[in-house]
Design a protein around this motif. Structure first.
Motif, mmCIF file in Angstrom:
data_model
loop_
_atom_site.group_PDB
_atom_site.id
_atom_site.type_symbol
_atom_site.label_atom_id
_atom_site.label_comp_id
_atom_site.label_asym_id
_atom_site.label_seq_id
_atom_site.Cartn_x
_atom_site.Cartn_y
_atom_site.Cartn_z
ATOM 1 N N GLU A 118 13.647 -21.150 -31.490
ATOM 2 C CA GLU A 118 13.374 -19.993 -30.693
ATOM 3 C C GLU A 118 12.047 -19.554 -30.274
ATOM 4 O O GLU A 118 11.199 -19.759 -31.181
ATOM 5 N N ALA A 119 11.815 -18.862 -29.406
ATOM 6 C CA ALA A 119 10.730 -18.127 -28.889
ATOM 7 C C ALA A 119 10.504 -17.012 -29.767
ATOM 8 O O ALA A 119 9.291 -16.804 -29.825
ATOM 9 N N ARG A 120 11.498 -16.250 -30.263
ATOM 10 C CA ARG A 120 11.197 -15.145 -31.174
ATOM 11 C C ARG A 120 11.860 -15.184 -32.351
ATOM 12 O O ARG A 120 13.183 -15.710 -32.411
ATOM 13 N N PRO A 121 11.424 -14.950 -33.510
ATOM 14 C CA PRO A 121 9.761 -14.676 -33.548
ATOM 15 C C PRO A 121 8.923 -16.059 -33.142
ATOM 16 O O PRO A 121 9.505 -17.123 -33.242
ATOM 17 N N MET A 122 7.744 -15.761 -32.638
ATOM 18 C CA MET A 122 7.011 -16.909 -32.118
ATOM 19 C C MET A 122 6.780 -17.812 -33.121
ATOM 20 O O MET A 122 6.393 -17.432 -34.221
ATOM 21 N N PRO A 123 7.141 -19.162 -32.838
ATOM 22 C CA PRO A 123 6.501 -20.263 -34.159
ATOM 23 C C PRO A 123 5.301 -19.889 -34.479
ATOM 24 O O PRO A 123 4.122 -19.764 -33.664
ATOM 25 N N TYR A 124 5.008 -20.257 -35.652
ATOM 26 C CA TYR A 124 3.592 -20.343 -36.303
ATOM 27 C C TYR A 124 3.101 -21.542 -36.402
ATOM 28 O O TYR A 124 3.843 -22.303 -37.171
ATOM 29 N N VAL A 125 1.938 -22.134 -36.051
ATOM 30 C CA VAL A 125 1.253 -23.362 -36.250
ATOM 31 C C VAL A 125 -0.009 -23.084 -36.685
ATOM 32 O O VAL A 125 -0.784 -22.360 -36.113
ATOM 33 N N HIS A 126 -0.419 -23.859 -37.817
ATOM 34 C CA HIS A 126 -1.831 -23.872 -38.279
ATOM 35 C C HIS A 126 -2.216 -25.236 -38.796
ATOM 36 O O HIS A 126 -1.662 -25.825 -39.701
ATOM 37 N N CYS A 127 -3.308 -25.874 -38.138
ATOM 38 C CA CYS A 127 -3.956 -27.167 -38.430
ATOM 39 C C CYS A 127 -5.325 -26.741 -38.808
ATOM 40 O O CYS A 127 -6.097 -26.416 -37.768
ATOM 41 N N ILE A 128 -5.776 -27.735 -39.566
ATOM 42 C CA ILE A 128 -7.277 -27.850 -39.766
ATOM 43 C C ILE A 128 -7.421 -29.153 -40.510
ATOM 44 O O ILE A 128 -6.646 -29.498 -41.339
ATOM 45 N N GLN A 129 -8.653 -29.587 -40.251
ATOM 46 C CA GLN A 129 -9.187 -31.023 -41.070
ATOM 47 C C GLN A 129 -9.016 -30.605 -42.580
ATOM 48 O O GLN A 129 -9.445 -29.367 -42.892
ATOM 49 N N CYS A 145 4.684 -16.832 -43.024
ATOM 50 C CA CYS A 145 5.996 -17.520 -42.896
ATOM 51 C C CYS A 145 6.989 -16.653 -43.707
ATOM 52 O O CYS A 145 8.025 -16.262 -43.247
ATOM 53 N N LYS A 146 6.411 -16.007 -44.764
ATOM 54 C CA LYS A 146 7.221 -15.107 -45.578
ATOM 55 C C LYS A 146 7.779 -13.907 -44.487
ATOM 56 O O LYS A 146 8.866 -13.200 -44.483
ATOM 57 N N LYS A 147 6.637 -13.368 -44.068
ATOM 58 C CA LYS A 147 6.627 -12.183 -43.262
ATOM 59 C C LYS A 147 7.746 -12.471 -42.112
ATOM 60 O O LYS A 147 8.518 -11.561 -41.643
ATOM 61 N N MET A 148 7.654 -13.553 -41.373
ATOM 62 C CA MET A 148 8.525 -13.927 -40.326
ATOM 63 C C MET A 148 10.077 -13.854 -40.722
ATOM 64 O O MET A 148 10.788 -13.168 -40.010
ATOM 65 N N ASN A 149 10.427 -14.212 -42.082
ATOM 66 C CA ASN A 149 11.789 -14.013 -42.350
ATOM 67 C C ASN A 149 12.246 -12.617 -42.848
ATOM 68 O O ASN A 149 13.055 -12.388 -42.455
ATOM 69 N N TYR A 150 11.138 -12.107 -43.551
ATOM 70 C CA TYR A 150 11.636 -10.739 -43.816
ATOM 71 C C TYR A 150 11.770 -9.928 -42.686
ATOM 72 O O TYR A 150 12.767 -8.891 -42.704
ATOM 73 N N ASN A 151 10.871 -9.893 -41.625
ATOM 74 C CA ASN A 151 11.014 -9.208 -40.579
ATOM 75 C C ASN A 151 12.453 -9.334 -39.746
ATOM 76 O O ASN A 151 13.018 -8.515 -39.111
ATOM 77 N N SER A 152 13.123 -10.645 -39.836
ATOM 78 C CA SER A 152 14.212 -10.745 -39.339
ATOM 79 C C SER A 152 15.531 -10.455 -40.273
ATOM 80 O O SER A 152 16.691 -10.795 -39.934
ATOM 81 N N GLY A 153 15.169 -10.045 -41.337
ATOM 82 C CA GLY A 153 16.173 -9.888 -42.344
ATOM 83 C C GLY A 153 16.768 -10.919 -43.378
ATOM 84 O O GLY A 153 17.788 -10.885 -44.093
ATOM 85 N N ALA A 154 16.168 -12.201 -42.885
ATOM 86 C CA ALA A 154 16.513 -13.270 -43.703
ATOM 87 C C ALA A 154 16.056 -13.514 -45.023
ATOM 88 O O ALA A 154 14.806 -12.782 -45.282
ATOM 89 N N PRO A 155 16.539 -14.137 -46.052
ATOM 90 C CA PRO A 155 15.745 -14.265 -47.310
ATOM 91 C C PRO A 155 14.573 -15.108 -46.985
ATOM 92 O O PRO A 155 14.362 -15.923 -46.034
ATOM 93 N N THR A 156 13.834 -14.913 -48.112
ATOM 94 C CA THR A 156 12.576 -15.863 -48.009
ATOM 95 C C THR A 156 12.641 -17.056 -47.804
ATOM 96 O O THR A 156 13.243 -17.756 -48.726
ATOM 97 N N LEU A 157 12.124 -17.616 -46.812
ATOM 98 C CA LEU A 157 12.107 -19.171 -46.632
ATOM 99 C C LEU A 157 11.351 -19.991 -47.763
ATOM 100 O O LEU A 157 11.758 -20.977 -48.002
ATOM 101 N N LEU A 158 10.289 -19.292 -48.298
ATOM 102 C CA LEU A 158 9.277 -20.133 -49.202
ATOM 103 C C LEU A 158 10.052 -20.109 -50.597
ATOM 104 O O LEU A 158 9.793 -20.805 -51.529
ATOM 105 N N ALA A 159 11.129 -19.448 -50.758
ATOM 106 C CA ALA A 159 11.838 -19.289 -52.009
ATOM 107 C C ALA A 159 12.812 -20.510 -52.476
ATOM 108 O O ALA A 159 12.857 -20.828 -53.663
#
Length: 163
Positions: A118-129, A145-159
């Motif tokens: 989905e475009a909303r919330p915008m996917p989060y991508v972070h890459c670094i060497q 990523c936790k905030k992304m789920n809390y903002n939508s009312g979903a349970p925490t993804l990283l739990a």
């Protein structure tokens, strides 16, 4: 004797390369889409000069929040290849790995509905060497990523960790 040793080393390298490909092929479709999203962003980045291939997952988690909606978090390594970005490569998964460059440490989190990102919330991508990744960066990734789920009312993804 030297020819036999060389043959053994080449066979080992081929098996290692095939194993990395099998690892990507074994990912669930929803995780492959996230890896593809990261690869697309890397290909479009001016500072990236070579193709990358999926190496392995470090952490995976997903939360189904109902109505076909899932929140996905995936932390994985990409390995640089010997194929230059500007060359026409029909299948980057066939490019041989380079061992003279560091791994790319990537984290991605996104929402899917009916199996599509989905475009909303915008996917989060972070890459670094990998050597440049700091503890603060890791914390920022997880918090985002936790905030992304809390903002939508979903349970925490990283739990919930499935990897």
């Amino acid at each position: 004797m030297a020819a036999g040793l060389l043959l053994l080393v080449c066979a080992g390298a081929l098996l290692y390369s095939a194993e990395a490909q099998d690892t990507f092929n074994e990912l669930p479709e929803s995780y492959k889409k996230g890896v593809d999203l990261v690869m697309e962003q890397l290909r479009s980045h001016a500072g990236v000069h070579h193709h990358f291939r999926f190496l392995r997952s470090l952490d995976k988690s997903d939360i189904e929040s109902g109505f076909g909606v899932t929140y996905i978090y995936h932390h994985f390594y990409l390995k640089p290849t010997k194929c230059s970005k500007g060359t026409a490569v029909s299948n980057p998964q066939r490019c041989p790995f380079r061992d003279d460059r560091p791994l790319m440490d990537c984290a991605v989190c996104y929402k899917t509905a009916a199996g599509e990102i989905e475009a909303r919330p915008m996917p989060y991508v972070h890459c670094i060497q990998k050597p440049r990744l700091t503890k603060e960066m890791r914390t920022t990734r997880v918090e985002h990523c936790k905030k992304m789920n809390y903002n939508s009312g979903a349970p925490t993804l990283l739990a919930v960790s499935t990897g």
